[in-house]
Structure formats: C-alpha cells, structure tokens
Scaffold this motif. Structure first.
Motif, PDB file in Angstrom:
ATOM      1  N   LYS A   9       3.060   3.909  -1.860  1.00  0.00           N
ATOM      2  CA  LYS A   9       2.351   2.952  -2.713  1.00  0.00           C
ATOM      3  C   LYS A   9       3.167   1.699  -2.998  1.00  0.00           C
ATOM      4  O   LYS A   9       2.632   0.588  -3.005  1.00  0.00           O
ATOM      5  N   GLY A  63       1.250   0.530   3.828  1.00  0.00           N
ATOM      6  CA  GLY A  63       0.395   0.322   2.668  1.00  0.00           C
ATOM      7  C   GLY A  63      -1.057   0.676   2.882  1.00  0.00           C
ATOM      8  O   GLY A  63      -1.759   1.045   1.934  1.00  0.00           O
ATOM      9  N   TRP A  67      -3.695   1.459   0.113  1.00  0.00           N
ATOM     10  CA  TRP A  67      -4.397   0.235  -0.260  1.00  0.00           C
ATOM     11  C   TRP A  67      -5.381  -0.147   0.838  1.00  0.00           C
ATOM     12  O   TRP A  67      -5.121   0.070   2.020  1.00  0.00           O
ATOM     13  N   SER A  68      -6.479  -0.789   0.476  1.00  0.00           N
ATOM     14  CA  SER A  68      -7.401  -1.332   1.481  1.00  0.00           C
ATOM     15  C   SER A  68      -6.782  -2.595   2.075  1.00  0.00           C
ATOM     16  O   SER A  68      -5.855  -3.177   1.491  1.00  0.00           O
ATOM     17  N   GLU A  71      -7.043  -5.336  -0.406  1.00  0.00           N
ATOM     18  CA  GLU A  71      -6.054  -5.242  -1.474  1.00  0.00           C
ATOM     19  C   GLU A  71      -4.674  -5.686  -0.986  1.00  0.00           C
ATOM     20  O   GLU A  71      -3.964  -6.381  -1.704  1.00  0.00           O
ATOM     21  N   LEU A  72      -4.312  -5.280   0.228  1.00  0.00           N
ATOM     22  CA  LEU A  72      -3.029  -5.706   0.790  1.00  0.00           C
ATOM     23  C   LEU A  72      -2.967  -7.222   0.937  1.00  0.00           C
ATOM     24  O   LEU A  72      -1.961  -7.856   0.614  1.00  0.00           O
ATOM     25  N   PHE A 115      -8.911  -5.638  -7.419  1.00  0.00           N
ATOM     26  CA  PHE A 115      -8.365  -4.317  -7.695  1.00  0.00           C
ATOM     27  C   PHE A 115      -9.206  -3.508  -8.680  1.00  0.00           C
ATOM     28  O   PHE A 115      -8.878  -2.363  -8.968  1.00  0.00           O
TER      29      PHE A 115
END
Length: 117
Positions: A9, A63, A67-68, A71-72, A115
């Motif tokens: 994460k 990531g 994370w999508s 999101e990244l 987010f």
C-alpha cells in the motif's frame, strides 16, 4: 518477491515521491542553466528521466495490487504538485502566491473526490 500488505500500500507512494523528484529536476532543473545548449539540456533531462521511470514503473506495478489506476494517477499528480511547489521555492527561488496555493488546494479537493468510494 512477496511484500507485506503495508508495503504494497505505501511503497508505491514513496516510489512515486522519489520518481517525482527526479522528474521535476528533469523538467525544470535546466531553468537554472539557461546558457546551456538546448540539445545538452534535452540529453541531460532524458538521463535524469530514466531514473524517474525506474521508480514510477515499479510504483504503479506494485501499487495496482491495492490502488486503481485512476487512484495511482491521482496520487502521482498530487505528489507532483507538492514536489514542484518545494522545488519552485527552494531551487528556482520563485515564491508561490495565494493564487498558486488556492489552485493547488482545488486540485487536492478534486483528488480527494477520486478516493471517495
């Protein structure tokens, strides 16, 4: 290689932070050397950017387990603004005005929306 859930994460965040330092120097560092020939500056920027890619690609690969992609990318953009703001003030000696801070704040608010699930 197996990473802990904590590392999966947060390691991408640290890698994106480091990669953005390299990219900021690649894109804007040459502004301190305006007398250097443009082709030399371009070659130097590409050499610096190589290290940015060596950090950004693994950041996104690792990531993406947590994370999508959106999101990244959002993380990367916010990190870019933070790194650039510091670079602008410390290296380029260009102050940030209220309008810069207000604009960055609005971008951060937009990032927060990404987010919210």
């Amino acid at each position: 290689m197996s990473l802990s859930p904590f590392a999966v994460k947060w390691l991408p965040v640290l890698l994106l932070l480091a990669s953005n330092v390299f990219m900021t120097f690649a894109w804007y560092g040459h502004l301190k050397f305006k007398s250097s020939p443009l082709l030399i500056v371009i070659a130097a920027a590409w050499c610096i950017a190589f290290f940015e890619y060596c950090l950004a690609v693994p950041a996104n690969r690792i990531g993406h387990a947590v994370w999508s992609a959106a999101e990244l990318k959002t993380m990367q953009e916010v990190i870019t603004l933070i790194v650039f703001a510091g670079f602008s003030v410390v290296v380029l000696k260009e102050p940030l005005g209220w309008n810069h801070l207000a604009g960055f704040t609005l971008i951060a608010i937009g990032a927060a929306v990404i987010f919210k699930a």
